[in-house]
Design a protein around this motif. Structure first.
Motif, PDB file in Angstrom:
ATOM      1  N   VAL A  39      32.267  46.581  48.173  1.00 37.74           N
ATOM      2  CA  VAL A  39      33.684  46.241  48.026  1.00 37.74           C
ATOM      3  C   VAL A  39      33.820  44.905  47.298  1.00 37.74           C
ATOM      4  CG1 VAL A  39      35.839  45.738  49.241  1.00 37.74           C
ATOM      5  CG2 VAL A  39      34.304  47.513  50.106  1.00 37.74           C
ATOM      6  N   ARG A  40      32.990  43.959  47.681  1.00 37.67           N
ATOM      7  CA  ARG A  40      33.035  42.634  47.054  1.00 37.67           C
ATOM      8  C   ARG A  40      32.694  42.732  45.563  1.00 37.67           C
ATOM      9  NH1 ARG A  40      33.040  37.626  49.466  1.00 37.67           N
ATOM     10  NH2 ARG A  40      32.276  35.887  48.168  1.00 37.67           N
ATOM     11  N   ARG A  41      31.652  43.512  45.251  1.00 36.88           N
ATOM     12  CA  ARG A  41      31.276  43.687  43.847  1.00 36.88           C
ATOM     13  C   ARG A  41      32.397  44.373  43.068  1.00 36.88           C
ATOM     14  NH1 ARG A  41      26.054  44.809  45.874  1.00 36.88           N
ATOM     15  NH2 ARG A  41      26.402  47.068  45.738  1.00 36.88           N
ATOM     16  N   ALA A  42      33.084  45.332  43.701  1.00 34.45           N
ATOM     17  CA  ALA A  42      34.184  46.032  43.027  1.00 34.45           C
ATOM     18  C   ALA A  42      35.300  45.065  42.652  1.00 34.45           C
ATOM     19  CB  ALA A  42      34.724  47.139  43.929  1.00 34.45           C
ATOM     20  N   ALA A  43      35.615  44.137  43.531  1.00 40.03           N
ATOM     21  CA  ALA A  43      36.679  43.167  43.248  1.00 40.03           C
ATOM     22  C   ALA A  43      36.306  42.261  42.081  1.00 40.03           C
ATOM     23  CB  ALA A  43      36.972  42.336  44.501  1.00 40.03           C
ATOM     24  N   LEU A  44      35.061  41.801  42.060  1.00 40.58           N
ATOM     25  CA  LEU A  44      34.604  40.925  40.979  1.00 40.58           C
ATOM     26  C   LEU A  44      34.494  41.684  39.661  1.00 40.58           C
ATOM     27  CD1 LEU A  44      31.826  39.000  42.962  1.00 40.58           C
ATOM     28  CD2 LEU A  44      34.081  38.137  42.312  1.00 40.58           C
ATOM     29  N   VAL A 104      41.359  41.805  49.040  1.00 47.73           N
ATOM     30  CA  VAL A 104      40.672  40.626  48.511  1.00 47.73           C
ATOM     31  C   VAL A 104      40.679  39.486  49.528  1.00 47.73           C
ATOM     32  CG1 VAL A 104      40.905  38.786  46.796  1.00 47.73           C
ATOM     33  CG2 VAL A 104      40.975  41.169  46.069  1.00 47.73           C
ATOM     34  N   GLU A 105      41.816  39.243  50.131  1.00 44.56           N
ATOM     35  CA  GLU A 105      41.888  38.157  51.109  1.00 44.56           C
ATOM     36  C   GLU A 105      41.091  38.495  52.365  1.00 44.56           C
ATOM     37  OE1 GLU A 105      46.047  37.482  51.675  1.00 44.56           O
ATOM     38  OE2 GLU A 105      46.191  36.152  49.920  1.00 44.56           O
ATOM     39  N   ASP A 106      41.075  39.775  52.743  1.00 40.04           N
ATOM     40  CA  ASP A 106      40.357  40.180  53.951  1.00 40.04           C
ATOM     41  C   ASP A 106      38.848  39.992  53.806  1.00 40.04           C
ATOM     42  OD1 ASP A 106      40.528  41.413  56.631  1.00 40.04           O
ATOM     43  OD2 ASP A 106      39.340  43.008  55.697  1.00 40.04           O
ATOM     44  N   ILE A 107      38.323  40.139  52.574  1.00 38.79           N
ATOM     45  CA  ILE A 107      36.871  39.983  52.390  1.00 38.79           C
ATOM     46  C   ILE A 107      36.494  38.570  51.938  1.00 38.79           C
ATOM     47  CG2 ILE A 107      36.534  42.428  51.908  1.00 38.79           C
ATOM     48  CD1 ILE A 107      36.411  41.797  48.947  1.00 38.79           C
ATOM     49  N   GLY A 108      37.482  37.665  51.964  1.00 42.53           N
ATOM     50  CA  GLY A 108      37.181  36.253  51.720  1.00 42.53           C
ATOM     51  C   GLY A 108      37.076  35.857  50.264  1.00 42.53           C
ATOM     52  N   LEU A 109      37.709  36.612  49.360  1.00 46.49           N
ATOM     53  CA  LEU A 109      37.702  36.261  47.942  1.00 46.49           C
ATOM     54  C   LEU A 109      39.056  35.675  47.553  1.00 46.49           C
ATOM     55  CD1 LEU A 109      35.836  39.317  46.383  1.00 46.49           C
ATOM     56  CD2 LEU A 109      35.021  36.953  46.513  1.00 46.49           C
ATOM     57  N   PRO A 110      39.102  34.833  46.524  1.00 46.27           N
ATOM     58  CA  PRO A 110      40.373  34.198  46.140  1.00 46.27           C
ATOM     59  C   PRO A 110      41.333  35.188  45.492  1.00 46.27           C
ATOM     60  CG  PRO A 110      38.638  33.610  44.583  1.00 46.27           C
ATOM     61  CD  PRO A 110      37.973  34.331  45.706  1.00 46.27           C
ATOM     62  N   SER A 111      42.625  34.997  45.747  1.00 40.32           N
ATOM     63  CA  SER A 111      43.640  35.887  45.184  1.00 40.32           C
ATOM     64  C   SER A 111      43.726  35.757  43.664  1.00 40.32           C
ATOM     65  CB  SER A 111      45.003  35.579  45.808  1.00 40.32           C
ATOM     66  OG  SER A 111      45.369  34.224  45.556  1.00 40.32           O
ATOM     67  N   ALA A 112      43.161  34.673  43.093  1.00 36.58           N
ATOM     68  CA  ALA A 112      43.179  34.485  41.635  1.00 36.58           C
ATOM     69  C   ALA A 112      42.453  35.610  40.910  1.00 36.58           C
ATOM     70  CB  ALA A 112      42.547  33.146  41.271  1.00 36.58           C
ATOM     71  N   LEU A 113      41.594  36.335  41.619  1.00 37.73           N
ATOM     72  CA  LEU A 113      40.915  37.473  41.005  1.00 37.73           C
ATOM     73  C   LEU A 113      41.899  38.554  40.570  1.00 37.73           C
ATOM     74  CD1 LEU A 113      37.796  37.937  43.323  1.00 37.73           C
ATOM     75  CD2 LEU A 113      37.805  37.107  40.972  1.00 37.73           C
ATOM     76  N   LEU A 114      43.085  38.561  41.156  1.00 34.59           N
ATOM     77  CA  LEU A 114      44.091  39.561  40.822  1.00 34.59           C
ATOM     78  C   LEU A 114      45.121  39.045  39.839  1.00 34.59           C
ATOM     79  CD1 LEU A 114      44.729  41.024  44.395  1.00 34.59           C
ATOM     80  CD2 LEU A 114      43.123  41.825  42.658  1.00 34.59           C
ATOM     81  N   ASP A 115      44.972  37.798  39.402  1.00 33.01           N
ATOM     82  CA  ASP A 115      45.934  37.199  38.468  1.00 33.01           C
ATOM     83  C   ASP A 115      45.506  37.517  37.038  1.00 33.01           C
ATOM     84  OD1 ASP A 115      47.607  35.696  36.937  1.00 33.01           O
ATOM     85  OD2 ASP A 115      47.065  33.752  37.804  1.00 33.01           O
ATOM     86  N   PRO A 116      46.271  38.343  36.302  1.00 26.50           N
ATOM     87  CA  PRO A 116      45.877  38.708  34.942  1.00 26.50           C
ATOM     88  C   PRO A 116      45.795  37.514  34.001  1.00 26.50           C
ATOM     89  CG  PRO A 116      47.634  40.142  35.754  1.00 26.50           C
ATOM     90  CD  PRO A 116      47.518  39.000  36.709  1.00 26.50           C
ATOM     91  N   GLY A 117      46.503  36.432  34.322  1.00 35.03           N
ATOM     92  CA  GLY A 117      46.505  35.263  33.447  1.00 35.03           C
ATOM     93  C   GLY A 117      45.392  34.287  33.718  1.00 35.03           C
ATOM     94  N   ALA A 118      44.618  34.506  34.776  1.00 37.76           N
ATOM     95  CA  ALA A 118      43.540  33.576  35.142  1.00 37.76           C
ATOM     96  C   ALA A 118      42.243  34.006  34.477  1.00 37.76           C
ATOM     97  CB  ALA A 118      43.374  33.527  36.656  1.00 37.76           C
ATOM     98  N   SER A 119      41.632  33.121  33.710  1.00 38.98           N
ATOM     99  CA  SER A 119      40.340  33.422  33.092  1.00 38.98           C
ATOM    100  C   SER A 119      39.248  33.344  34.148  1.00 38.98           C
ATOM    101  CB  SER A 119      40.047  32.439  31.965  1.00 38.98           C
ATOM    102  OG  SER A 119      39.832  31.137  32.495  1.00 38.98           O
TER     103      SER A 119
END
Length: 456
Positions: free
Chosen positions: A102-107, A52-67
């Motif tokens: 890859v980016r779409r998969a993360a989102l 996630v960090e390597d492709i420039g997306l925020p790590s909050a995408l991996l936080d289960p508590g973040a809406s």
């Protein structure tokens, strides 16, 4: 092996997978692991963070508590990426953009985990509201409006995501709430977002509510009714009530002038020398419509399995009741029948008078409905039920057959939902088909179309 923490040095960060295919697989393996076991898998979490960090997306995408709302609030540029993220796309002409995949998969993984990994235990009003918001983002990513896959927005049942079961997940969350306690607290009640699952629980429990809790429940029901009514009213108002009456001469005023027809009919009077068209006669459009009153008798099974239909049909009946020259009657039944026609203009009143109950006795409802048929050729009877009668299937069908043969347009509907789910007793389904009145699809759009056809 030496623990990095004991040396005072930071832990080594795992290497980022060296290809886009590997990166995408890491994200999907984490998604599956989280869906089936909420416990964190350290290796997958670390590798996913690196991706996630390597492709420039925020790590909050991996936080289960973040809406999703909180992620988009901090990173507004992601809002457009979530919209239509999982909607079908045409096949690319050239090579696949694997980095974009890859980016779409993360989102997509963020959306799916937030919506489908709901844990267990008691759910608060805030948690339900956050889930409903995240579900709205998932629906938008699939090309549906928020609520479109949960029974609240009136969207179509076809297309991507139609079988996701979001309504079932939402219903489970509502069941896990201490709803009476939430309703008794105005601040908590204000955080609830009306949905079909919530309305069903309120209707079932309304006899046990009083004071502030009952007032808050009524407010939520009213809000939901108004929201659904707005969607259905838009669909119904597209209908033109009454066909053109050509026995009445058209009004000879300029706004009714049919210019194209006038020119066409007078082309023989064209003078090439003068380059002029001489008009012998003007033609006007017919605008007067037949205003024969139509009678609409709606019979709704209010047994426990039909709550979605009950809510939708009372709202729909009220909308048609507001159209000119449409005489609407509404009957609800389980083991007894109740005539709700006096309140048909206000679906909120109708719903508060219903008692979602156990079995269903169709012949009792038919006995109440038949006297409402004054002119069979000018009447449509809509019967919404799963048609699972106890031991009275034959008497009900015989009554329906007699009504149909009298000239009434009979429309059997398996259910009336926004998701399109329906279940109909096969015994009735086959007989309706043989009678020439096949069961209408369970989606409410289909019923609106059938009724508009009758009224035009």
């Amino acid at each position: 092996m030496t623990d990095p923490a004991s040396t005072g040095l930071p832990a080594a960060r795992p290497a980022t997978p060296d290809s886009d295919d590997n990166r995408r697989q890491v994200l999907y393996w984490r998604l599956l692991a989280r869906l089936f076991d909420p416990e964190e898998q350290t290796a997958l979490e670390s590798a996913s963070l690196a991706v996630v960090e390597d492709i420039g997306l925020p790590s909050a995408l991996l936080d289960p508590g973040a809406s999703v709302d909180s992620v988009v609030q901090r990173h507004p540029e992601l809002a457009d990426e979530f919209d239509g993220l999982m909607a079908p796309e045409p096949e690319p002409d050239g090579a696949r953009d694997r980095a974009a995949e890859v980016r779409r998969a993360a989102l997509a993984a963020k959306l799916l985990l937030n919506v489908f990994s709901t844990g267990s235990g008691t759910v608060s009003a805030g948690q339900l509201a956050r889930w409903q918001s995240d579900a709205g983002w998932l629906e938008r990513s699939l090309g549906h409006p928020p609520g479109g896959l949960r029974g609240g927005g009136g969207a179509g049942p076809d297309g991507p995501g139609a079988g996701l079961g979001l309504g079932d997940v939402e219903a489970d969350l509502v069941r896990r709430m201490h709803l009476r306690e939430v309703l008794a607290d105005p601040a908590l009640a204000a955080r609830l977002t009306p949905s079909m699952s919530l309305i069903e629980q309120l209707l079932r429990d309304k006899g046990n509510l009083s004071g502030v809790a009952l007032a808050n429940a009524k407010n939520l029901i009213r809000r939901y009714v108004d929201e659904v009514a707005q969607v259905l009213r838009t669909q119904v108002e597209k209908a033109t009530v009454g066909e053109l009456d050509r026995s009445v001469p058209p009004k000879r005023v300029f706004r009714n002038l049919d210019l194209d027809r006038t020119i066409w009919k007078n082309l023989t009077n064209w003078s090439p020398e003068e380059e002029r068209l001489y008009v012998d006669r003007l033609y006007y459009r017919h605008t007067v419509r037949r205003t024969t009153p139509q009678r609409l008798v709606v019979v709704v099974d209010q047994s426990g399995s039909m709550v979605d239909s009950m809510v939708n049909c009372t709202i729909l009946a009220s909308i048609f009741a507001g159209l000119p020259k449409v005489d609407v009657h509404l009957i609800a039944y389980d083991t007894r029948a109740i005539d709700l026609t006096p309140w048909v203009h206000d679906p909120f009143d109708v719903l508060l008078r219903t008692n979602l109950g156990g079995g269903n006795d169709g012949p009792v409802a038919m006995a109440m409905a038949r006297p409402k048929i004054a002119e069979p050729k000018n009447t449509v009877m809509v019967w919404i039920s799963d048609f699972y009668e106890f031991d009275r299937s034959q008497p009900l069908f015989e009554g329906i057959e007699a009504v149909h043969r009298s000239g009434v347009r009979f429309i059997p509907v398996g259910s009336v939902t926004s998701s399109g789910r329906q279940e109909v007793n096969p015994w009735f389904r086959e007989r309706f088909k043989a009678l020439g009145t096949p069961v209408v699809s369970g989606h409410i759009d289909k019923l609106v179309h059938e009724l508009k056809t009758f009224l035009t």
